[in-house]
Design a protein around this motif. Structure first.
Motif, PDB file in Angstrom:
ATOM      1  N   HIS A  56      91.029  28.140  22.337  1.00  0.00           N
ATOM      2  CA  HIS A  56      90.363  27.024  21.656  1.00  0.00           C
ATOM      3  C   HIS A  56      90.067  27.335  20.194  1.00  0.00           C
ATOM      4  N   SER A  69      95.373  27.549  20.502  1.00  0.00           N
ATOM      5  CA  SER A  69      94.609  26.300  20.550  1.00  0.00           C
ATOM      6  C   SER A  69      94.163  25.969  21.972  1.00  0.00           C
ATOM      7  N   TYR A  70      95.068  26.130  22.935  1.00  0.00           N
ATOM      8  CA  TYR A  70      94.742  25.750  24.311  1.00  0.00           C
ATOM      9  C   TYR A  70      94.027  26.867  25.078  1.00  0.00           C
ATOM     10  N   ASN A 123     100.900  19.394  26.627  1.00  0.00           N
ATOM     11  CA  ASN A 123     101.237  19.103  25.231  1.00  0.00           C
ATOM     12  C   ASN A 123     102.627  18.510  25.024  1.00  0.00           C
ATOM     13  N   PRO A 157      93.156  20.107  23.373  1.00  0.00           N
ATOM     14  CA  PRO A 157      92.362  21.205  23.947  1.00  0.00           C
ATOM     15  C   PRO A 157      90.909  20.834  24.206  1.00  0.00           C
ATOM     16  N   TYR A 209      86.211  27.220  25.116  1.00  0.00           N
ATOM     17  CA  TYR A 209      86.933  28.308  25.773  1.00  0.00           C
ATOM     18  C   TYR A 209      86.279  28.639  27.102  1.00  0.00           C
TER      19      TYR A 209
END
Length: 331
Positions: free
Chosen positions: A254, A250-251, A185, A219, A2
């Motif tokens: 994280h 998630s992206y 994605n 990620p 992150y």
């Protein structure tokens, strides 16, 4: 890992309630560069689609979101076809008639475009509108990007999808002084000709291994791209609220996830979807090697077996994957 200063362009989905969506994205707001949302009126600008044939939920959801989100975030409208089946004059006239009133009504902040003459017209009539290029514009050279920057004032460019796993290209463009927005994605394969005919997935439907070679970015790979990406773009304009939240968590934060199916957006006939929806086979994030970020598929026919090894690991040796039968049931 992150990082506090990353910025993201995120989608609004037609299938979610706009009020619930705005509540859901609140924790991510400091990371939001912009939100992109489609306008149903744009379909009438490029084809013979009648407005009565546009699903009502799409129109109502998009417009309700644009109304509720005024002043909260920058909202960008994609109008990014690769090819138009009407004349340039008709595109401009139809856009002016159908979309210009909505710019003022909903205080639209910007457009994501492929059509140069349209970009020039919008910028002339609405000088404060921000314009980004689309990945469908296929801008990857200094000459084309410089043309859009000098003529239209574009400052943020979205290279083609396959540039996501071509860091050398991204680095070169960044070194030439361009700000870049890169799609994370979506699962497209390199140089896919089917994007021009909207048959997305046709290039891979008879080769499940190609699903692993598509250019989505995990990620955990973003650390490798931070020095050449200014805005990370996330796809999901037709996804549920739960999947959007998983993608954003998630992206952006994280947070851990187990399967790439949870974050990757792809068409029904894409191998990733066929494996899951037909055979119940999901691909674990932890199974994908770091090599996929950099290999550009150059070694597939030179002795590299990583994708095929992973595929064989996923598939039960006793399970007969009748690919043609599968596709007949899906398409």
């Amino acid at each position: 890992m992150y990082k506090d200063d990353r910025k993201f362009s995120i989608p609004f989905s037609y299938v979610v309630n706009p009020s619930e969506y705005l509540k859901m994205i609140h924790p991510y707001r400091k990371h939001i560069h912009s939100i992109f949302v489609g306008l149903p009126e744009l379909s009438t600008c490029v084809s013979n689609i009648s407005k009565k044939n546009i699903p009502t939920f799409e129109e109502s959801a998009a417009k309700e979101f644009l109304e509720l989100s005024k002043g909260l975030d920058k909202r960008f409208v994609p109008y990014n076809l690769v090819a138009y089946n009407v004349s340039d004059t008709d595109v401009l006239k139809s856009f002016e008639k159908n979309v210009y009133p909505l710019i003022e009504q909903y205080k639209i902040d910007g457009f994501i475009l492929t059509h140069f003459d349209l970009a020039r017209m919008i910028k002339k009539d609405f000088p404060n509108i921000e314009i980004h290029t689309s990945c469908n514009s296929y801008h990857w050279s200094v000459s084309t990007m410089e043309h859009w920057r000098n003529e239209i004032g574009v400052t943020l460019f979205n290279p083609p999808r396959e540039a996501a796993r071509t860091k050398g290209l991204l680095k070169a463009l960044k070194n030439d002084g361009y700000q870049l927005k890169v799609l994370m994605n979506e699962a497209c394969i390199y140089g896919c000709v089917y994007r021009y005919t909207a048959n997305c997935g046709n290039c891979m439907k008879f080769d499940f291994i190609n699903g692993l070679r598509t250019n989505f970015i995990l990620p955990r790979w973003m650390d490798e791209l931070d020095d050449c990406v200014d805005v990370y773009k996330l796809s999901g304009r037709m996804e549920t609220l739960d999947k959007l939240k998983c993608i954003f968590d998630s992206y952006i934060f994280h947070k851990p996830f187990e399967y790439i199916n949870d974050i990757v957006v792809c068409k029904v006939i894409h191998p990733i979807n066929i494996l899951y929806h037909t055979y119940g086979i999901k691909i674990k994030e932890s199974d994908l090697p770091q090599k996929l970020l950099y290999c550009e598929n150059k070694y597939c026919y030179k002795g590299c077996t990583e994708c095929s090894t992973l595929y064989n690991k996923l598939i039960d040796k006793n399970q007969d994957l009748k690919k043609y039968d599968v596709l007949e049931n899906i398409i």
